[in-house]
Scaffold this motif. Sequence first.
Motif, PDB file in Angstrom:
ATOM      1  N   PHE A 146     -38.044  39.180  -4.380  1.00 13.86           N
ATOM      2  CA  PHE A 146     -37.191  40.033  -3.563  1.00 13.86           C
ATOM      3  C   PHE A 146     -35.918  39.259  -3.232  1.00 13.86           C
ATOM      4  O   PHE A 146     -35.970  38.053  -2.960  1.00 13.86           O
ATOM      5  N   ASP A 147     -34.804  39.941  -3.249  1.00 15.57           N
ATOM      6  CA  ASP A 147     -33.523  39.307  -2.952  1.00 15.57           C
ATOM      7  C   ASP A 147     -33.306  39.236  -1.444  1.00 15.57           C
ATOM      8  O   ASP A 147     -33.351  40.258  -0.753  1.00 15.57           O
ATOM      9  N   GLY A 148     -33.039  38.028  -0.934  1.00 11.42           N
ATOM     10  CA  GLY A 148     -32.782  37.867   0.489  1.00 11.42           C
ATOM     11  C   GLY A 148     -31.366  38.228   0.886  1.00 11.42           C
ATOM     12  O   GLY A 148     -31.119  38.710   1.986  1.00 11.42           O
ATOM     13  N   ALA A 149     -30.417  38.007  -0.008  1.00 13.44           N
ATOM     14  CA  ALA A 149     -29.007  38.350   0.229  1.00 13.44           C
ATOM     15  C   ALA A 149     -28.268  38.241  -1.094  1.00 13.44           C
ATOM     16  O   ALA A 149     -28.278  37.186  -1.729  1.00 13.44           O
ATOM     17  N   ILE A 150     -27.637  39.303  -1.499  1.00 14.18           N
ATOM     18  CA  ILE A 150     -26.973  39.322  -2.807  1.00 14.18           C
ATOM     19  C   ILE A 150     -25.767  38.397  -2.830  1.00 14.18           C
ATOM     20  O   ILE A 150     -25.275  38.026  -3.891  1.00 14.18           O
ATOM     21  N   THR A 151     -25.294  37.980  -1.648  1.00 13.42           N
ATOM     22  CA  THR A 151     -24.145  37.077  -1.551  1.00 13.42           C
ATOM     23  C   THR A 151     -24.538  35.606  -1.597  1.00 13.42           C
ATOM     24  O   THR A 151     -23.675  34.732  -1.555  1.00 13.42           O
ATOM     25  N   VAL A 152     -25.834  35.318  -1.671  1.00 14.68           N
ATOM     26  CA  VAL A 152     -26.331  33.937  -1.685  1.00 14.68           C
ATOM     27  C   VAL A 152     -26.992  33.658  -3.031  1.00 14.68           C
ATOM     28  O   VAL A 152     -27.819  34.435  -3.496  1.00 14.68           O
ATOM     29  N   SER A 153     -26.654  32.541  -3.642  1.00  9.83           N
ATOM     30  CA  SER A 153     -27.136  32.236  -4.991  1.00  9.83           C
ATOM     31  C   SER A 153     -28.653  32.081  -5.053  1.00  9.83           C
ATOM     32  O   SER A 153     -29.303  32.662  -5.931  1.00  9.83           O
ATOM     33  N   SER A 154     -29.230  31.274  -4.178  1.00  7.42           N
ATOM     34  CA  SER A 154     -30.680  30.990  -4.198  1.00  7.42           C
ATOM     35  C   SER A 154     -31.137  30.517  -5.571  1.00  7.42           C
ATOM     36  O   SER A 154     -32.254  30.793  -5.996  1.00  7.42           O
ATOM     37  N   CYS A 159     -35.874  44.150  -4.979  1.00  6.37           N
ATOM     38  CA  CYS A 159     -34.913  44.728  -4.041  1.00  6.37           C
ATOM     39  C   CYS A 159     -33.632  43.919  -4.131  1.00  6.37           C
ATOM     40  O   CYS A 159     -33.620  42.797  -4.639  1.00  6.37           O
ATOM     41  N   LEU A 160     -32.541  44.495  -3.626  1.00  8.43           N
ATOM     42  CA  LEU A 160     -31.280  43.786  -3.457  1.00  8.43           C
ATOM     43  C   LEU A 160     -30.813  44.034  -2.036  1.00  8.43           C
ATOM     44  O   LEU A 160     -30.824  45.179  -1.570  1.00  8.43           O
ATOM     45  N   HIS A 161     -30.398  42.959  -1.351  1.00  5.91           N
ATOM     46  CA  HIS A 161     -30.030  43.061   0.061  1.00  5.91           C
ATOM     47  C   HIS A 161     -28.518  42.891   0.208  1.00  5.91           C
ATOM     48  O   HIS A 161     -27.974  41.843  -0.121  1.00  5.91           O
ATOM     49  N   PHE A 162     -27.860  43.914   0.739  1.00  3.50           N
ATOM     50  CA  PHE A 162     -26.408  43.946   0.827  1.00  3.50           C
ATOM     51  C   PHE A 162     -25.956  43.719   2.276  1.00  3.50           C
ATOM     52  O   PHE A 162     -25.707  44.662   3.027  1.00  3.50           O
ATOM     53  N   GLN A 163     -25.816  42.467   2.643  1.00  2.11           N
ATOM     54  CA  GLN A 163     -25.376  42.139   3.988  1.00  2.11           C
ATOM     55  C   GLN A 163     -23.854  42.108   4.053  1.00  2.11           C
ATOM     56  O   GLN A 163     -23.169  41.855   3.065  1.00  2.11           O
TER      57      GLN A 163
END
Length: 309
Positions: free
Chosen positions: A208-216, A249-253
């Motif tokens: 699951f994606d924690g934040a699409i703006t963070v590479s991880s 999922c993708l998280h768009f913060q």
Amino acid sequence: MPNIPIIIVHKGDSFYLSPVLKQVRLFNPHSRIFLISDKSTNKYDFIEHCDISQYMENADKFEQVYKHMSVNPYKYELICFQRWFIIQDFAIEHKFSHFLCLDSDVLLFCNIDEVFNNYLNYDFTVCHRIGPGNSLFNSSSIGKLCDCMMSFYENKEILQKLEKYYREEIIEKNIRGGISDMTAFAWYQENISNNVLDLSIPKNNVCFDGAITVSSGFEMESGLKKIYWRNNLPYGKLIDNESFIQFLCLHFQGRSKYFIYRYLIDDQMNHRIGLWNTLKWFLSKKVLWTQIKAVRKILLSPQILLRKK
């Protein structure tokens, strides 16, 4: 296989809410989806709308003890805390044993019953250890989390520790952030129970994606994770070994919400993007009005007004 209800707490009919709700329903045609919100969102007939004012009793009690220690606005940080008390009261009323708490800016690409029934033995799930964007809870663990949040402000020893941290690590170092509900998620794992599963860690080639703006650890492109589409589902490529991982999922913060349209799946379960879809999104009334309000806020900010003088 038990059916796991989905709970979303959100105020206001934001421009991204409708497509997010539609995609939750698309991948979960048989799930009960609850939107706990205000009257402005009582318009989506494919989910169950619940009046947020009916579940504010314990959230209001929390507000009475809450002490703001964040560079974020007071109301924003407060409702981030309060939502867990709202969810707790809602789950108690409906006698839910397990339930998925979903942020209103998370795009799902999976059937939650098929995924989360494997995690029923955990207290809850997170992303990046403290991110509650898609958190599976049980009736016991949500209560423990709420008790933990209340202790932040009712327990003098804990409050002093938080005040010291905020003063020395946030204010003096001029760092964005502060004490938030995510602080409670970290505190829970350090002091109450570590029976928590991090969904952002790839397992069996999915995560699951924690934040699409963070590479991880994934490839990035223009400030967002670079997405590869396979069979109309999103994948990321890990930098270290170039393996492909499916995102459930993708998280768009933050401002990344404006780009949700690029990742939507249509009613035929196809991912489509092009000039027409882009124009239709950015020229829609909700997106235009949101952008106008953002520009007005900047122009009317104290810093801009002082410059004009």
